[in-house]
Design an enzyme around this catalytic site. Sequence first.
Site, short mmCIF file in Angstrom:
data_model
loop_
_atom_site.label_atom_id
_atom_site.label_comp_id
_atom_site.label_asym_id
_atom_site.label_seq_id
_atom_site.Cartn_x
_atom_site.Cartn_y
_atom_site.Cartn_z
N HIS A 17 -8.40 81.96 47.26
CA HIS A 17 -7.74 82.34 46.01
C HIS A 17 -7.59 83.86 45.90
O HIS A 17 -7.57 84.40 44.79
CB HIS A 17 -8.51 81.80 44.79
CG HIS A 17 -8.76 80.33 44.82
ND1 HIS A 17 -7.83 79.40 44.42
CD2 HIS A 17 -9.85 79.63 45.23
CE1 HIS A 17 -8.34 78.18 44.57
NE2 HIS A 17 -9.56 78.29 45.07
N SER A 67 10.33 104.54 53.33
CA SER A 67 11.09 104.31 52.10
C SER A 67 12.24 105.30 52.01
O SER A 67 12.13 106.45 52.45
CB SER A 67 10.18 104.47 50.88
OG SER A 67 10.92 104.52 49.69
#
Length: 466
Positions: free
Chosen positions: A160, A281
């Site tokens: 999880h 980027s």
Amino acid sequence: MASEGDKMLGGRFVGSTDPVMEMLSASITIDQRLAEVDIQGSMAYAKALEKAGILSKSELEKTLSGLEKISEEWSKGVFVVTPTDEDIHTANERRLKELIGDIAGKLHTGRSRNDQVVTDLKLFMKNSLSVISTHLLQLIKTLVERAAIEVDVILPGYTHLQKTQPIRWSQFLLSHAVALTRDSERLGEIKKRINILPLGSGALAGNPLEIDRELLRSELDFASISLNSMDAVRQRDSVVEFLSVAALLMIHLSKMAEDLIIYSTSEFGFLTLSDTYCTGSSVMPQKKNPDSLELIRSKAGRVFGRLAAILMVLKGLPSTYNKDLQEDKEAVFDVVDTLNAVLQVATGVISTLQINKENMEKALSPEILSSDLALYLVHKGMPFRQAHVASGKAVHLAESKGITLNNLSLDDLKSISPLFGSDVSQVFNVVNSVEQYTALGGTAKSSVTAQIEQLRELLKRHKEQA
């Protein structure tokens, strides 16, 4: 636009085909990838026709020579596709006629494009599976050998996306390697079913010339011969199986990619990806984007789409060949290309990434040893369910005091259970923790080493069968 006289199969038609229909029907831009296997199939069939008395020895020699010339033209990139070439079969036959004359018209005697195209596709898939298997085995080997080198590195395991128990980094790598070995096995299994010769089945009723199908099988290196002609020309089970196995393989690769993306984030910092497999980027110069892994993850959806599409094509077809089946080749070609690229990139990523041991160690907070605290009580004689509750109380007590689990005093722990003793301090050691899991498949060093050896042996067997 092809005129009536230009149509290779136009004897019963009057007038020209609508050019939009021709564009819709034509597949030469896609299926020309079958050029070489189509020629191989034609060479084998020519030999069978000579044995059946349809071609003379001289005609066979001319046919084979012409086909070899066509193969050479394709390999050199000088084969000229004409507007009348509907598909790879008509293109090769048209060129053969240009080279050897009307003898070329005998080559299709008793053969249909129905058994021709499925034979071509199976030959292509056989070859492609061997290449894919080689790339897959290399990826598995890279994971296994990296696991062997970095066997002493420990990091938190997650469920999880929450820390659970300490594990070896090698256990993580091997978890992906083991999943991929099942994909390798599945590729081998479908290859057995692909390796059945359909050529000699004709359009649907079979071959009327007493063609020696055993000769065809031997020439084209198939393992066996199809049992029923109608089934042989219609079946695309092998396509569905291949795409299904590819989809499952991509699930495993996507899962691995997602794990590595998470581990490479600044929030985790467990590993650094090589610049070779990242981009920057366009706006933020500090960023290093894991494009390679993101593309692996996204390509899974592409493969799923191909599988879904071919299932929808096949689900409502009547028996034998229908033009709908033209869609199968593009799906196969695309998935073959996708798998080959993804597997090679994944191998490159795994072989070049750098692990950050310090960050992994820092993430090994004492709370992930709470299950070990429960096991401590089990060894003292407490039933596991009670031990689980006691360990949970210890976690809660530490949280309420604003301290870590290992900083609880012995008195604190004894207030939860009198079974806690001074030796409880040994629980808070991650090496001791991972070394508990000695059962086969566990994260103890002995177990991980055993997994590595078993996988090495498995790789040897799969490589021999690839």
